[in-house]
Design an enzyme around this catalytic site. Structure first.
Site, PDB file in Angstrom:
ATOM      1  N   CYS A 165       0.806  -1.221   0.000  1.00 49.42           N
ATOM      2  CA  CYS A 165       0.000   0.000   0.000  1.00 49.42           C
ATOM      3  C   CYS A 165       0.841   1.274   0.000  1.00 49.42           C
ATOM      4  CB  CYS A 165      -0.949  -0.014   1.192  1.00 49.42           C
ATOM      5  SG  CYS A 165      -1.947  -1.517   1.237  1.00 49.42           S
ATOM      6  N   HIS A 305      -2.703   7.353   7.056  1.00 48.42           N
ATOM      7  CA  HIS A 305      -2.941   6.087   6.360  1.00 48.42           C
ATOM      8  C   HIS A 305      -4.348   5.615   6.711  1.00 48.42           C
ATOM      9  CE1 HIS A 305      -2.013   2.498   4.210  1.00 48.42           C
ATOM     10  NE2 HIS A 305      -2.147   1.720   5.269  1.00 48.42           N
ATOM     11  N   GLU A 316      -0.849   4.355  14.413  1.00 48.25           N
ATOM     12  CA  GLU A 316      -0.558   5.612  13.720  1.00 48.25           C
ATOM     13  C   GLU A 316      -0.881   6.809  14.593  1.00 48.25           C
ATOM     14  OE1 GLU A 316      -1.170   7.613   9.280  1.00 48.25           O
ATOM     15  OE2 GLU A 316      -2.525   6.015   9.944  1.00 48.25           O
ATOM     16  N   LYS A 337      -9.579   7.709   3.185  1.00 46.92           N
ATOM     17  CA  LYS A 337     -10.028   6.330   2.942  1.00 46.92           C
ATOM     18  C   LYS A 337     -11.436   6.098   3.482  1.00 46.92           C
ATOM     19  CE  LYS A 337      -5.531   3.964   2.806  1.00 46.92           C
ATOM     20  NZ  LYS A 337      -4.620   5.070   3.166  1.00 46.92           N
ATOM     21  N   HIS A 342      -9.833   1.752   0.440  1.00 52.89           N
ATOM     22  CA  HIS A 342      -8.381   1.587   0.390  1.00 52.89           C
ATOM     23  C   HIS A 342      -7.974   1.125  -1.006  1.00 52.89           C
ATOM     24  CE1 HIS A 342      -4.355   0.971   1.344  1.00 52.89           C
ATOM     25  NE2 HIS A 342      -4.429   0.166   2.394  1.00 52.89           N
ATOM     26  N   PHE A 403       1.714  -3.783   3.845  1.00 48.82           N
ATOM     27  CA  PHE A 403       2.063  -5.100   4.365  1.00 48.82           C
ATOM     28  C   PHE A 403       3.548  -5.359   4.142  1.00 48.82           C
ATOM     29  CE2 PHE A 403      -2.409  -7.162   3.703  1.00 48.82           C
ATOM     30  CZ  PHE A 403      -2.880  -6.470   4.809  1.00 48.82           C
TER      31      PHE A 403
END
Length: 416
Positions: A165, A305, A316, A337, A342, A403
């Site tokens: 991502c 994010h 975060e 998002k 996403h 990831f």
């Protein structure tokens, strides 16, 4: 040598809440959700039956059917948003030195639908080796920048970045540095993804990564909300035209903002989970600010994010408190998002565009769908819940994490 300044002179967006830059921005400011039941395939047997698909989009409006059949949707999307960005930049294609124009493109997965369908066809034909001759070139992530360069004749640096991502944010950072170091004058950078497929939904379901709020898809992406239950899969593409400042000035280009820094880091912690204390997220923001020669107090807005996952949102949030301290409470924080879902490898590109448009318009898009406070997240942080807020935005930072523990952060500044 002194690094050259780099500015953004063109933008293009193809998203679940708008098929052009202006539609995308209007969708963001109005707090529009792109989530709806899946139409691409019968999802009735899947745990998750909704996604953020593109709406009212027909690739045949942009290319001949014969050409479309040779490309996976992620490459089609890349060409569409890039066409808009190049037109927006008014880059003089007839006279620009194409040896000095490159393309760096991010895709976390690439041609997932192509791979899925070829394997299904192989199995359906009694495992007889009959494969489409375009199978491999349709699937590989680097075909998108390749096709962009072929279409426009750009002969500069050309490759794909793959960091889940964080892929398209990585592409932006690489493009920034190629121009800084005088390896190019103009770079086309961004990312695209087309993961709304049986394999995409099924794979993320198997990881328990997706929301299963099938009774109310539009409110399923709810970053920082106590009742969040996973992210909503999106698709689309975003393109930015990065250009050396003097090159842009010399041709009288419109300048949206300056891209002043990029940071990278690794969590070195877990295959899919973030470090619980947000160490990688903290480091990537500090690295980005250091690269941009900015202090934490200079930042006005952070596009988080913010995926709407239990672990990610908390980690975060811890990281931004550690980096920004008391200044955090004077800032606006958001997660777009909540509206787009996403977009995986394309997330960094479309969220960078949102950050740039905040600088242009002095408006921070909202984080929608917040209903219940999470006691593990500081309630004094202004997450721009519910509706857009007007404020002066001179510096905007955008986070993307992938990831494997890949973290990327980019920062944009009002041109001066």
């Amino acid at each position: 040598m002194t690094p050259r300044r780099v500015v953004v002179t063109g933008l293009g967006a193809l998203t679940p809440i708008g098929n052009t830059l202006s539609e995308y921005w209007e969708g963001l400011v109005s707090g529009k959700s792109g989530a709806a039941p899946i139409t691409y395939f019968d999802a009735s047997d899947f745990k998750t039956q909704f996604a953020c698909e593109l709406k009212n989009f027909d690739i045949l409006d942009f290319m001949h059917k014969k050409d479309a059949r040779k490309q996976d949707r992620f490459t089609q999307y890349a060409l569409v948003s890039t066409q808009e960005a190049i037109e927006d930049s008014k880059l003089p294609l007839d006279t620009v030195d194409k040896d000095r124009v490159g393309v760096i493109w991010g895709a976390g997965i690439g041609g997932l639908e192509t791979f899925q369908n070829e394997v299904l066809n192989f199995a359906a034909n009694d495992m007889k080796p009959r494969f489409n001759p375009f199978f491999i070139p349709k699937m590989i992530p680097d075909i998108a920048p390749g096709m962009i360069s072929i279409k426009y004749g750009f002969r500069g640096p050309n490759f794909a970045t793959v960091s889940a991502c964080a892929s398209s944010a990585n592409a932006l950072i690489d493009a920034l540095n190629y121009i800084r170091l005088n390896h190019a004058d103009v770079m086309v950078a961004g990312g695209s993804e087309a993961g709304v497929t049986c394999a995409g939904i099924g794979g993320f379901n198997a990881m328990h990564a997706l929301s299963t709020r099938n009774d109310d898809p539009q409110t399923a992406s709810r970053p920082f909300d106590k009742d969040r239950d996973g992210f909503v899969l999106g698709e689309g593409s975003g393109t930015l035209i990065l250009e050396e400042y003097e090159h842009a000035k010399a041709r009288g280009a419109k300048i949206y903002a300056e891209i002043v820094g990029g940071g990278l880091s690794a969590d070195a912690h877990h295959m899919t989970a973030p470090h619980p204390e947000g160490i990688g997220a903290r480091n990537v923001m500090l690295n980005c600010l250091r690269d941009a020669n900015l202090k934490p107090e200079d930042v006005d807005v952070i596009n988080m994010h913010g995926t709407s996952t239990g672990l990610g949102d908390i980690a975060e949030s811890k990281a931004i408190k550690e980096v920004f301290g008391a200044h955090l409470y004077t800032m606006n924080i958001n997660s777009t998002k909540s509206m787009t879902g996403h977009l995986l490898g394309a997330a960094g590109a479309i969220e960078a565009i949102a950050s740039i448009m905040s600088i242009q318009n002095n408006i921070v898009p909202p984080t929608i769908n917040h209903k219940t406070a999470d006691e593990e997240i500081d309630p004094k942080i202004n997450f721009t819940f519910g509706k857009a807020q007007k404020r002066e935005v001179k510096v905007a930072l955008s986070n993307t994490f992938g990831f494997g523990g890949h973290n990327a952060c980019v920062v944009f500044k009002e041109i001066s």
